[in-house]
Design a protein around this motif. Structure first.
Motif, mmCIF file in Angstrom:
data_model
loop_
_atom_site.group_PDB
_atom_site.id
_atom_site.type_symbol
_atom_site.label_atom_id
_atom_site.label_comp_id
_atom_site.label_asym_id
_atom_site.label_seq_id
_atom_site.Cartn_x
_atom_site.Cartn_y
_atom_site.Cartn_z
ATOM 1 N N LEU A 28 9.983 40.630 -117.730
ATOM 2 C CA LEU A 28 10.023 39.986 -119.953
ATOM 3 C C LEU A 28 11.668 38.960 -119.401
ATOM 4 C CD1 LEU A 28 10.008 44.130 -121.212
ATOM 5 C CD2 LEU A 28 8.613 41.981 -121.413
ATOM 6 N N LEU A 92 14.565 44.869 -123.463
ATOM 7 C CA LEU A 92 14.205 44.283 -124.272
ATOM 8 C C LEU A 92 15.579 44.200 -126.000
ATOM 9 C CD1 LEU A 92 11.165 45.188 -125.893
ATOM 10 C CD2 LEU A 92 11.650 43.315 -125.604
ATOM 11 N N ARG A 95 18.586 41.593 -126.561
ATOM 12 C CA ARG A 95 18.160 40.090 -127.100
ATOM 13 C C ARG A 95 18.344 41.344 -128.727
ATOM 14 N NH1 ARG A 95 14.632 41.007 -123.410
ATOM 15 N NH2 ARG A 95 14.064 38.589 -121.975
#
Length: 249
Positions: A28, A92, A95
């Protein structure tokens, strides 16, 4: 005596869970990693491994993890499988929030819950919750130190971390997390009625953690990495304390 089969299974499981988390993270973050000095040579970011090959490797890791999970009772299988939500969502978080280290702690310390469930086929909140939280607090200490290596790159790239959130107050924050970690470990040991050697090792581990926090130079990437790596000794002391607290008493 400790169940050696379970020790081996959970040792392998911990490696696989952390490995799978790192693989997901590298997949990712490949577009971010190429912009950060410390991570630009990671296999996927550097092009040595393609994203498809990374996905295949992740599938292999998860397949091995499933093999370990199937050795456990049904309750543990469900509990273990539920950790995948954290494994896949953690990368994630940098972010979205300045607290990705907290999500890392929730993810990588799931074994504290799973280990008890595998032996007892249930959860005793008085023991496992303080143990789990101690791991989360410990992660907030060592991974905040680790994150200070990348703070300049993180600002430039636009990702978040506790290192950026705490800034010049980092040592005060991680001192608080360190105290919460060791206090939770003491509470968990007390509720588990573990023997006195555990507390002797816990005292030594507390001293090691205090040394890290007091002496780390947060402006030095080399020293941050050195202190991060030294956490292997903290973990070894706690493991030894649990082992001898059961075997010798």
């Amino acid at each position: 005596m400790p169940d050696m089969k379970m020790i081996v299974l959970f040792g392998c499981g911990a490696l696989l869970l952390r490995g799978a988390g790192c693989t997901v993270n590298d997949l990712l973050d490949r577009d971010i990693d190429v912009k950060v000095q410390r991570t630009m040579l990671r296999p996927i970011a550097s092009g040595v491994v393609t994203p498809f090959q990374g996905l295949c490797f992740l599938g292999f890791q998860l397949l091995l993890g499933l093999g370990i999970l199937l050795q456990l009772n049904t309750f543990s299988r469900v509990l273990g499988a539920s950790s995948l939500l954290l494994v896949f969502s953690y990368p994630l978080m940098k972010r979205l929030t300045f607290w990705p280290q907290a999500f890392l702690g929730l993810t990588f310390n799931w074994g504290a819950l799973l280990g008890w469930a595998a032996i007892k086929d249930s959860l005793d909140p008085a023991v496992v919750l303080p143990l789990y939280l101690s791991g989360v607090f410990w992660t907030l200490v060592y991974d905040t130190i680790y994150a200070h290596q990348d703070k300049e790159d993180d600002i430039r790239v636009g990702v978040k971390s506790t290192a950026l959130r705490f800034g010049d107050s980092t040592k005060e924050w991680i001192a608080g997390f360190g105290l919460a970690c060791t206090s939770s470990l003491a509470l968990s040991g007390y509720n588990a009625d573990i023997g006195w050697p555990y507390y002797a090792f816990l005292l030594a581990a507390t001293s090691q953690l205090a040394w890290q926090i007091k002496t780390v130079d947060l402006s030095s990437r080399v020293d941050c990495n050195r202190k991060f790596v030294s956490n292997k000794w903290f973990g070894a002391l706690i493991f030894s304390g649990i082992l001898f607290g059961r075997v010798l008493v």
